[in-house]
Motif scaffolding. Sequence first.
Motif, short mmCIF file in Angstrom:
data_model
loop_
_atom_site.label_atom_id
_atom_site.label_comp_id
_atom_site.label_asym_id
_atom_site.label_seq_id
_atom_site.Cartn_x
_atom_site.Cartn_y
_atom_site.Cartn_z
N TYR A 1 16.48 28.44 24.13
CA TYR A 1 16.14 28.40 25.55
C TYR A 1 15.60 27.05 26.00
O TYR A 1 15.57 26.76 27.16
CB TYR A 1 15.18 29.53 25.93
CG TYR A 1 13.82 29.46 25.28
CD1 TYR A 1 12.84 28.60 25.81
CD2 TYR A 1 13.50 30.28 24.21
CE1 TYR A 1 11.58 28.56 25.23
CE2 TYR A 1 12.24 30.24 23.65
CZ TYR A 1 11.29 29.39 24.15
OH TYR A 1 10.05 29.35 23.61
N TYR B 1 10.94 32.13 35.94
CA TYR B 1 12.31 32.61 35.73
C TYR B 1 13.17 32.28 36.95
O TYR B 1 14.32 31.83 36.83
CB TYR B 1 12.29 34.12 35.48
CG TYR B 1 13.67 34.70 35.24
CD1 TYR B 1 14.33 34.51 34.04
CD2 TYR B 1 14.31 35.44 36.23
CE1 TYR B 1 15.59 35.03 33.81
CE2 TYR B 1 15.56 35.98 36.02
CZ TYR B 1 16.21 35.77 34.81
OH TYR B 1 17.45 36.30 34.59
N TYR C 1 13.90 28.68 37.15
CA TYR C 1 14.91 28.37 36.13
C TYR C 1 16.31 28.67 36.65
O TYR C 1 17.26 27.91 36.41
CB TYR C 1 14.61 29.18 34.86
CG TYR C 1 15.78 29.44 33.96
CD1 TYR C 1 16.28 28.44 33.12
CD2 TYR C 1 16.39 30.69 33.94
CE1 TYR C 1 17.37 28.68 32.30
CE2 TYR C 1 17.48 30.94 33.11
CZ TYR C 1 17.97 29.93 32.30
OH TYR C 1 19.03 30.17 31.49
N LEU D 1 11.63 28.17 31.18
CA LEU D 1 11.82 29.29 30.26
C LEU D 1 10.62 29.52 29.35
O LEU D 1 10.28 30.66 29.07
CB LEU D 1 13.11 29.11 29.47
CG LEU D 1 14.38 29.40 30.29
CD1 LEU D 1 15.62 29.09 29.48
CD2 LEU D 1 14.40 30.86 30.76
N HIS E 1 17.79 38.64 29.61
CA HIS E 1 18.00 37.27 29.17
C HIS E 1 18.13 37.16 27.67
O HIS E 1 18.80 36.25 27.15
CB HIS E 1 16.84 36.40 29.65
CG HIS E 1 17.10 34.93 29.58
ND1 HIS E 1 16.56 34.13 28.62
CD2 HIS E 1 17.86 34.12 30.35
CE1 HIS E 1 16.97 32.89 28.79
NE2 HIS E 1 17.77 32.85 29.83
#
Lengths: 506, 506
Positions: free
Chosen positions: B6, B112, B115, B291, B349
């Motif tokens: 990530y 999130y 992101y 992340l 995810h």
Amino acid sequence: MKSTAYRVVRRTQTSSSLFPLFPNTLRYVYGKLVQYDGFERFEWKHSYSRVYEPQGKYSPEGIFMSFEHYNVEFRDRVKCISGIEGVPLSTQWGPQGYFYPIQIAQYGLSHYSKYLVDEKRTVSVLEDAESRDTARWTVLDPMDSQVDNVWDADAGSRVISFNSLDSSSGVNLPVGSKLFFLSLDLRFISNASITVVLEAKGKQPQLFFVHYVCSNTLISADGNEVFYGIGDQRSHWQTLSRDLSTDLHKGLALNRGRSKKSRPSLMRVVSLSLSGRGRVDNITVSSNSHLPQFHAAADWLVRHQDSRGGWPIHVERVLANGRLQLPPGWYSGMAQGQAMSLLVRAYSHTRNQGYLNAALRATALFDVASGNGGVLAKFADNYPWYEEYPTTPSCFVLNGFIYALIGLYDLQHTVTDDRGADASRLYASGMRSLKAMLPLFDTGSGSIYDLRHFTLGVAPNLARWDYHTTHINQLLLLATIDSDPLLSETASRWAGYMKGHRAPHN
Amino acid sequence: MKSTAYRVVRRTQTSSSLFPLFPNTLRYVYGKLVQYDGFERFEWKHSYSRVYEPQGKYSPEGIFMSFEHYNVEFRDRVKCISGIEGVPLSTQWGPQGYFYPIQIAQYGLSHYSKYLVDEKRTVSVLEDAESRDTARWTVLDPMDSQVDNVWDADAGSRVISFNSLDSSSGVNLPVGSKLFFLSLDLRFISNASITVVLEAKGKQPQLFFVHYVCSNTLISADGNEVFYGIGDQRSHWQTLSRDLSTDLHKGLALNRGRSKKSRPSLMRVVSLSLSGRGRVDNITVSSNSHLPQFHAAADWLVRHQDSRGGWPIHVERVLANGRLQLPPGWYSGMAQGQAMSLLVRAYSHTRNQGYLNAALRATALFDVASGNGGVLAKFADNYPWYEEYPTTPSCFVLNGFIYALIGLYDLQHTVTDDRGADASRLYASGMRSLKAMLPLFDTGSGSIYDLRHFTLGVAPNLARWDYHTTHINQLLLLATIDSDPLLSETASRWAGYMKGHRAPHN
């Protein structure tokens, strides 16, 4: 004829204290001085949107809220005072005019409240027949018409007898008074009528004619002449009480519209004439009169109560842009409550059980759901609510509910035996709902008229200032009979909103 | 060492479309351009009080509402980001600082969402040890300290090994970068520490020192030096991800207060030094990173969920001037819901079932009444309501309830088998309550934060504009997944209130 008790009782009472109930917090009085009917008058156009701090504990025998400041018949939506029923007809939701029990009860309550307030009253007796002559009367054509002073066995007193073959001539009583409230006892033997001639100010003085005729026509007008049907059932002695100013203006408004300019400024009552055949007695003019209107309203309610204890409203009611509808024949919890308040006062004033029985019968519809033709709604399936407009879905009008509660209070407070059990139970459960739900009507800067936004999912129907002040006046009244601080605190906060105060935000 | 997936996935992505979600109706953007940390930045101080029209149907895998504009850690009420837990501590209701699951979930959801939005990201690799040397490092005193490039079997790659007897000297990596997000993999063998030297603009350039030390002390500061405890359990490879700017400013704010003037304008990262004994790898600085924060929050929720499926809040909460109280250890329906929203995204995810199982366990408290330690209230004994603050009596906070509903939606939409039955049922009955009760929050010119006025009989607690806009943003979100016009019409009307529109009065 002896005058009936209620017409003489306050005949000589006068007082300069016209406004005894003004609260300390009321700094401004809105309205204006106008000249008409020969008097300088202060028009209370906005009086019912003022906050009136109660001067003491509310009593079911006393003034109703601040209704001594109401003038129901003055309102444009009152078509006229019926010559037959003696009560107003509404045109609010139907131009044809209809008897609206809320308006009738308010008419009675306002006149009862005005009666209790020491208003100055001037009375002039025009004829009581005790002089045993007809010296005050003139006859245009003795071949056609005659007038006599006779003993009447039914009345138990001397009276005036008239007989006029030609309805256009008749017998005439000159008046020349600036007092515009007419009262007389009458008994018609044939198709008789009464005509009152009124003079108004203008570039040249103008004459107007108000006719009270034996017909069932409500009202009509032609030029300077106005006609009221007083029915064809006048063969027994009855009292006719008429506000001549109101009667003339409502008649002229039929053809001239309701603008101020069409309202002639009355100078005096010129004369009264009788045609046809009949008898009259105790003819007076006075500056005002309130007990006849109070009793006319209470008697109308007794006469027109139906088998369910209600006063059905024979006009369609449409709310919320057509999303809520009541077809003709609906009952109103507010009408039931206001009727109770009036009937309880009529009972207290006369001790006539008929009034009290009618009030007791009026509670039955509070236990019948709106969907079944009653007035009972439930908020969130939990809190009972007596609907002013028992629509489906419900609309939860606040002021109408509180008027219903006040009626129940009046009744349960007056009837202390078992007959008052229903009123007592309904009042208690209604007050529980009010205390729970009252905050839902608070916007933080005003109040909401109803909860249609809850049932329809629309914008809240904000109360305009006169309804907001009605809410406050109602809460101030309830706070004198229920010590829960919610009532007084809410009233105080809502009064603050009128001065620009706002609830805090987080 | 290979970077974990990530951290590299978006390393090279850049985009100039910083603000892709601005609605057409947004005419003005509030905020200001400021210079600090070597960048010209647009500060979104009021960004969460803007109305954001959704660009499409809401998805439990997508951006959470408009949280891409949130900056949780920037808020004054965030004490700092814990060096051990990697999540914020709140001081909102307790100056000692406490882990507040709502804040942690929002921290994760905002990162999130950021992101997912194409934010420009610049990464500079300072050391990955693949050069097989230590050319970038300097050692002040070779007698005390040494640095080596070695193979690490656990990491499966070459790494930097350091050993410094004197904690004041250590080994040093010059940086000279304007990128302020630090990430490195580390394994401490003895009581080691990391120090980052930062330079700020001033009359004379000023140096600041941020130390990450092996201790359980949360944060401390002394002059230009700030200390974060990163725990004493660092003997296995772990990644440390720190926002140096946030870490410095939160530290300085401890002693200097929170005013803007105390915030130094950072120019560059001067250097990084290591003392004690340990190994590091994959040292990078970047303009931002999301992340790691997202996962830190989700992992914190998994670690700290209790046997009832909840995240107890260990601080007393007092509302309504003390009339409503929650002793420490209470659960929040909003915390449960926001945790679900975050955990569902973490599951989507990573496909790690642990996240999903935690989200599923989080529903249990929705069936437990507030009085029994759960979060379930009932309005008028009829409508279930998931309480942000499960007080007795209830307070019915609107935004917290909707966040709970969104969490339930996320979960029941993600789990389509029987395991999602509770979430599905709770979502449906909650939406029924919302649709019934939403109008009660409408003042005709704004919205109400909660229904404490209903339960306490006090003035309504009006929502300030940023909560009002939160209500609107929440309703706009729900309107994309539920076609009931009540939701979109209410959102539209409430947005109108911000432009001065008012509900009509009667």
